[in-house]
Motif scaffolding. Structure first.
Motif, PDB file in Angstrom:
ATOM      1  N   ALA A 128       4.042   5.653  -8.524  1.00  0.00           N
ATOM      2  CA  ALA A 128       3.052   5.981  -9.550  1.00  0.00           C
ATOM      3  C   ALA A 128       2.624   4.729 -10.311  1.00  0.00           C
ATOM      4  CB  ALA A 128       3.627   7.022 -10.501  1.00  0.00           C
ATOM      5  N   LYS A 129       3.584   3.908 -10.684  1.00  0.00           N
ATOM      6  CA  LYS A 129       3.298   2.701 -11.468  1.00  0.00           C
ATOM      7  C   LYS A 129       2.396   1.738 -10.704  1.00  0.00           C
ATOM      8  CE  LYS A 129       5.714  -1.217 -13.623  1.00  0.00           C
ATOM      9  NZ  LYS A 129       7.074  -1.789 -13.920  1.00  0.00           N
ATOM     10  N   HIS A 130       2.632   1.608  -9.402  1.00  0.00           N
ATOM     11  CA  HIS A 130       1.916   0.603  -8.609  1.00  0.00           C
ATOM     12  C   HIS A 130       0.817   1.207  -7.732  1.00  0.00           C
ATOM     13  CE1 HIS A 130       4.690  -2.609  -9.787  1.00  0.00           C
ATOM     14  NE2 HIS A 130       5.660  -1.716  -9.671  1.00  0.00           N
ATOM     15  N   ARG A 131       0.552   2.497  -7.914  1.00  0.00           N
ATOM     16  CA  ARG A 131      -0.526   3.189  -7.202  1.00  0.00           C
ATOM     17  C   ARG A 131      -0.348   3.077  -5.687  1.00  0.00           C
ATOM     18  NH1 ARG A 131      -5.871   1.720 -10.911  1.00  0.00           N
ATOM     19  NH2 ARG A 131      -4.989   2.481 -12.881  1.00  0.00           N
ATOM     20  N   VAL A 174      -7.861  10.806  -5.927  1.00  0.00           N
ATOM     21  CA  VAL A 174      -7.111   9.680  -5.371  1.00  0.00           C
ATOM     22  C   VAL A 174      -7.024   9.775  -3.852  1.00  0.00           C
ATOM     23  CG1 VAL A 174      -4.871   8.506  -5.348  1.00  0.00           C
ATOM     24  CG2 VAL A 174      -5.785   9.401  -7.497  1.00  0.00           C
ATOM     25  N   HIS A 210      -3.408  13.822  -6.499  1.00  0.00           N
ATOM     26  CA  HIS A 210      -4.659  14.069  -7.213  1.00  0.00           C
ATOM     27  C   HIS A 210      -5.841  13.985  -6.247  1.00  0.00           C
ATOM     28  CE1 HIS A 210      -7.937  13.560 -10.073  1.00  0.00           C
ATOM     29  NE2 HIS A 210      -7.114  13.951 -11.033  1.00  0.00           N
ATOM     30  N   ASP A 216       0.928  14.423  -8.905  1.00  0.00           N
ATOM     31  CA  ASP A 216      -0.380  13.820  -8.660  1.00  0.00           C
ATOM     32  C   ASP A 216      -0.303  12.518  -7.875  1.00  0.00           C
ATOM     33  OD1 ASP A 216      -1.842  15.810  -9.859  1.00  0.00           O
ATOM     34  OD2 ASP A 216      -2.024  14.790 -11.793  1.00  0.00           O
ATOM     35  N   VAL A 217       0.893  11.968  -7.689  1.00  0.00           N
ATOM     36  CA  VAL A 217       1.048  10.722  -6.936  1.00  0.00           C
ATOM     37  C   VAL A 217       0.738  10.998  -5.468  1.00  0.00           C
ATOM     38  CG1 VAL A 217       2.646   8.893  -6.239  1.00  0.00           C
ATOM     39  CG2 VAL A 217       2.799   9.892  -8.537  1.00  0.00           C
ATOM     40  N   ARG A 249       0.800  -1.220   0.000  1.00  0.00           N
ATOM     41  CA  ARG A 249       0.000   0.000   0.000  1.00  0.00           C
ATOM     42  C   ARG A 249       0.831   1.268   0.000  1.00  0.00           C
ATOM     43  NH1 ARG A 249      -4.998  -0.025   1.699  1.00  0.00           N
ATOM     44  NH2 ARG A 249      -5.024   1.792   0.328  1.00  0.00           N
TER      45      ARG A 249
END
Length: 426
Positions: A203-206, A265, A262, A234-235, A175
């Motif tokens: 960013a790639k794995h949120r 998010v 963001h 935005d991450v 997480r």
């Protein structure tokens, strides 16, 4: 009627997985020795006030001037004027969407780390944590039903992490990624390119970036500090800082977390943080009146970290002592308030950091923190704080060297094997 047997009150099982040796068994033994009259030099806690530092006068004055307004609870996220000041300061440094509604003031960063992990984690979720870490991160992850997964910050790489390894550790349960920069316990500072690569992984794995920047202005010899939030854009990111280190006001228990990323998010995370903040009512109110003065006031830390400044000269004393010792090696700390020396050579044979820390305290009157307290796989480092005067630190390392010389001598001593004239290593 017979008395029923006494049954101990059961406690939470997961506490058995938690360690915090900074204030643990060794600190308890230190109190026992002091009660017996032994004088100790205690280097286990980065607590400026215990070493004669004071919070800057303009911060003290800000609290005194507003003391008559501190009786009521304030908003659960913090005093509005304080959050305004924090948001403006972070916006100026490039943090996107820095708004008072995204600022949370807590009873120190420690409370906010716990609240943010509670807001984020479901049972079994994983958090990528540096090794060595500040052990609160591991403890708070465990106690919020998560699992810390460690990425190495190898001493052979100046305690910098490897982004390739970090990404290899990402799983479907991951997480967040924790970053401590400047680092406690190693003093490493992270270059921009490294941080950009870690941001790209998040960013790639949120993933949420959880960035402990409490030592952001404690820098030596031209080291630079690069904040993560402006790189993250935005991450989702939560940045932690406060008054305890840069402003030497640990006892005031004033920290803050700034959420960026963001809006869609981070919306639910913000709501969760607001709920958890409300449940504990609010943070310490008097200390919050110093926040605006701190973020807008004069720089009072840089002079301490420059040549001739107290922190710089103590750091110099540690570096010189390690260079002069055959038993110690050191990656020079570029920031923060600590050094993390390694024991090398003959003194390192059969070395156990906890056993040595106890021996050092009982024989030489010096309290350090063993490296195993920081969730590392090795046991030949220890941490000291850089807060004492330089002369005191030179005396400390003379005592450390004396203890290590005894260990080195014992490790190389030759004794005869019983019944023969043939020698054997002791």
């Amino acid at each position: 009627m017979p008395t029923p047997p006494v049954k101990p009150l059961a406690t939470r099982e997961r506490l058995s997985e938690v360690r915090y040796e900074i204030r643990g068994e060794l600190a308890r033994r230190a109190r026992e020795l002091e009660a017996q009259g032994q004088k100790l030099i205690k280097l286990n806690i980065g607590n400026p006030g215990a070493f004669g530092f004071r919070a800057p006068e303009h911060l003290q004055r800000a609290i005194a001037d507003d003391m008559g307004r501190t009786d009521p609870y304030t908003h659960q996220q913090g005093l509005p004027s304080a959050r305004d000041a924090i948001a403006a300061a972070y916006a100026q440094s490039g943090t996107p969407d820095a708004h008072p509604d995204r600022v949370f003031v807590g009873n120190g960063v420690s409370e906010l780390i716990d609240l943010s992990l509670r807001a984020l984690l479901n049972p079994g979720d994983e958090v990528l944590v540096p090794s060595p870490d500040y052990p609160l991160w591991s403890a708070a992850t465990i106690l919020n039903d998560g699992r810390p997964v460690y990425y190495r910050c190898d001493p052979d790489n100046d305690f910098l992490p490897d982004p390739v390894e970090i990404e290899q550790l990402v799983s479907s349960r991951t997480r967040a990624i924790v970053l401590i920069n400047p680092n406690n316990p190693t003093g490493a500072t992270y270059p921009r390119e490294l941080l950009e690569r870690i941001v790209a992984i998040a960013a790639k794995h949120r993933l949420l970036l959880m960035v402990d920047e409490i030592y952001d202005q404690v820098l030596y010899d031209g080291a630079s500090f690069v904040p993560v939030a402006p790189l993250a854009g935005d991450v989702p990111c939560i940045t932690f800082s406060g008054l305890s280190k840069v402003h030497r006001a640990c006892g005031w228990r004033v920290g803050w977390g700034v959420v960026s990323g963001h809006g869609d998010v981070v919306r639910d995370f913000l709501h969760a943080m607001d709920l958890l903040s409300a449940l504990r009512l609010c943070a310490n109110v008097p200390g919050q009146y110093a926040i605006e003065a701190a973020v807008n006031g004069p720089d009072t830390i840089s002079a301490l970290c420059a040549p001739g400044g107290r922190l710089y000269e103590t750091r110099r004393a540690v570096i010189e002592a390690c260079e002069a010792s055959p038993h110690l090696a050191l990656v020079n700390p570029a920031g923060a308030l600590y050094a993390f020396p390694a024991v090398v050579g003959d003194a390192a044979k059969g070395f156990d950091d906890h056993t040595f820390a106890l021996e050092l305290m009982e024989t030489e009157g010096v309290l350090v923190v063993p490296s195993s307290s920081f969730n590392v796989p090795y046991r030949h480092h220890f941490r000291v704080t850089l807060l004492p005067e330089a002369a005191t630190m030179r005396e400390v390392f003379a005592r450390i060297d004396r203890a290590l010389s005894r260990r080195a001598e014992a490790a190389t001593k030759v004794v005869p094997i019983k019944g023969t004239s043939r020698p054997a290593a002791a």
